[in-house]
Motif scaffolding. Structure first.
Motif, PDB file in Angstrom:
ATOM      1  N   GLY A 155      50.460  40.811  47.226  1.00 53.06           N
ATOM      2  CA  GLY A 155      49.321  41.401  47.914  1.00 53.06           C
ATOM      3  C   GLY A 155      48.124  40.479  47.899  1.00 53.06           C
ATOM      4  O   GLY A 155      48.254  39.265  47.742  1.00 53.06           O
ATOM      5  N   ILE A 156      46.955  41.087  48.055  1.00 54.22           N
ATOM      6  CA  ILE A 156      45.706  40.341  48.108  1.00 54.22           C
ATOM      7  C   ILE A 156      44.746  40.937  47.082  1.00 54.22           C
ATOM      8  O   ILE A 156      44.689  42.157  46.902  1.00 54.22           O
ATOM      9  N   VAL A 157      44.019  40.060  46.410  1.00 56.09           N
ATOM     10  CA  VAL A 157      43.046  40.515  45.411  1.00 56.09           C
ATOM     11  C   VAL A 157      41.868  41.154  46.140  1.00 56.09           C
ATOM     12  O   VAL A 157      41.264  40.539  47.026  1.00 56.09           O
ATOM     13  N   THR A 158      41.560  42.394  45.772  1.00 60.50           N
ATOM     14  CA  THR A 158      40.458  43.118  46.419  1.00 60.50           C
ATOM     15  C   THR A 158      39.285  43.354  45.479  1.00 60.50           C
ATOM     16  O   THR A 158      38.242  43.812  45.915  1.00 60.50           O
ATOM     17  N   GLY A 159      39.474  43.039  44.205  1.00 61.98           N
ATOM     18  CA  GLY A 159      38.372  43.217  43.267  1.00 61.98           C
ATOM     19  C   GLY A 159      38.624  42.487  41.963  1.00 61.98           C
ATOM     20  O   GLY A 159      39.757  42.436  41.491  1.00 61.98           O
ATOM     21  N   VAL A 160      37.561  41.903  41.419  1.00 62.60           N
ATOM     22  CA  VAL A 160      37.633  41.237  40.116  1.00 62.60           C
ATOM     23  C   VAL A 160      36.368  41.614  39.358  1.00 62.60           C
ATOM     24  O   VAL A 160      35.261  41.419  39.857  1.00 62.60           O
ATOM     25  N   ARG A 161      36.548  42.179  38.169  1.00 69.19           N
ATOM     26  CA  ARG A 161      35.413  42.499  37.297  1.00 69.19           C
ATOM     27  C   ARG A 161      35.603  41.719  36.012  1.00 69.19           C
ATOM     28  O   ARG A 161      36.595  41.912  35.307  1.00 69.19           O
ATOM     29  N   LEU A 162      34.663  40.850  35.729  1.00 68.47           N
ATOM     30  CA  LEU A 162      34.761  40.002  34.540  1.00 68.47           C
ATOM     31  C   LEU A 162      33.875  40.526  33.421  1.00 68.47           C
ATOM     32  O   LEU A 162      32.704  40.815  33.636  1.00 68.47           O
ATOM     33  N   GLY A 163      34.459  40.635  32.245  1.00 65.11           N
ATOM     34  CA  GLY A 163      33.705  40.953  31.044  1.00 65.11           C
ATOM     35  C   GLY A 163      33.565  39.680  30.223  1.00 65.11           C
ATOM     36  O   GLY A 163      33.886  38.585  30.682  1.00 65.11           O
ATOM     37  N   VAL A 164      33.098  39.802  29.010  1.00 65.22           N
ATOM     38  CA  VAL A 164      32.939  38.637  28.139  1.00 65.22           C
ATOM     39  C   VAL A 164      34.314  38.053  27.797  1.00 65.22           C
ATOM     40  O   VAL A 164      34.527  36.849  27.889  1.00 65.22           O
ATOM     41  N   VAL A 165      35.251  38.922  27.423  1.00 70.76           N
ATOM     42  CA  VAL A 165      36.593  38.478  27.030  1.00 70.76           C
ATOM     43  C   VAL A 165      37.661  39.015  27.987  1.00 70.76           C
ATOM     44  O   VAL A 165      38.636  38.344  28.267  1.00 70.76           O
ATOM     45  N   GLU A 166      37.460  40.220  28.495  1.00 73.65           N
ATOM     46  CA  GLU A 166      38.453  40.890  29.321  1.00 73.65           C
ATOM     47  C   GLU A 166      38.089  40.814  30.798  1.00 73.65           C
ATOM     48  O   GLU A 166      36.969  40.440  31.161  1.00 73.65           O
ATOM     49  N   ALA A 167      39.054  41.188  31.631  1.00 77.87           N
ATOM     50  CA  ALA A 167      38.824  41.230  33.075  1.00 77.87           C
ATOM     51  C   ALA A 167      39.682  42.332  33.679  1.00 77.87           C
ATOM     52  O   ALA A 167      40.710  42.718  33.112  1.00 77.87           O
ATOM     53  N   GLN A 168      39.243  42.817  34.819  1.00 75.58           N
ATOM     54  CA  GLN A 168      40.005  43.805  35.575  1.00 75.58           C
ATOM     55  C   GLN A 168      40.223  43.231  36.968  1.00 75.58           C
ATOM     56  O   GLN A 168      39.268  42.801  37.622  1.00 75.58           O
ATOM     57  N   VAL A 169      41.479  43.204  37.403  1.00 75.51           N
ATOM     58  CA  VAL A 169      41.819  42.679  38.723  1.00 75.51           C
ATOM     59  C   VAL A 169      42.493  43.783  39.520  1.00 75.51           C
ATOM     60  O   VAL A 169      43.396  44.456  39.017  1.00 75.51           O
ATOM     61  N   GLU A 170      42.053  43.956  40.763  1.00 76.17           N
ATOM     62  CA  GLU A 170      42.624  44.960  41.652  1.00 76.17           C
ATOM     63  C   GLU A 170      43.324  44.236  42.799  1.00 76.17           C
ATOM     64  O   GLU A 170      42.758  43.323  43.403  1.00 76.17           O
TER      65      GLU A 170
END
Length: 130
Positions: free
Chosen positions: A73-88
């Motif tokens: 698919g295609i990445v529609t969202g990226v949320r970066l934290g200090v250590v972690e990340a969330q990818v949609e």
């Protein structure tokens, strides 16, 4: 036996209704008339879904992996934290959200608009019948 309208088939295939109609007109999968509606039998649609998925994977370099559930698919969202990340990722009709390390996101170059494949391997899989 369950039957689907062309619109329902299109949603399950992750394509537009026009594309599903063109495929039916080209006899890529059988349909029948139920009054004014074109219907697809469940087993025929299931077989066609498998064929389409196999066609989509042809010609692509497949990594050696034990994971069998791949969702390109295609990445529609990226949320970066200090250590972690969330990818949609939007993979056809499927929205997949993954939690991973920020370092992994940066190494992979994941950003909105990038092509990516979500691979799922789980010991617990739940199935709902709609």
């Amino acid at each position: 036996m369950e039957s689907y309208t062309i619109g329902q088939a299109a949603r399950l295939l992750g394509v537009s209704v026009d594309t599903a109609r063109r495929w039916a007109d080209a006899e890529r999968f059988p349909t029948r008339r139920d009054g004014t509606r074109r219907m697809v039998e469940g087993p025929d649609l299931a077989a066609f879904c498998v064929a389409v998925a196999q066609e989509a994977g042809e010609g692509e370099e497949t990594p050696y992996t034990s994971v069998r559930n791949a969702f390109p698919g295609i990445v529609t969202g990226v949320r970066l934290g200090v250590v972690e990340a969330q990818v949609e990722i939007q993979a056809g009709p499927h929205r997949i959200v993954s939690l991973l390390t920020r370092e992994a996101v940066e190494e992979l170059g994941l950003e909105v608009g990038a092509r990516a494949t979500a691979r799922v391997k789980s010991t617990s899989v739940f199935i709902d019948r709609v």
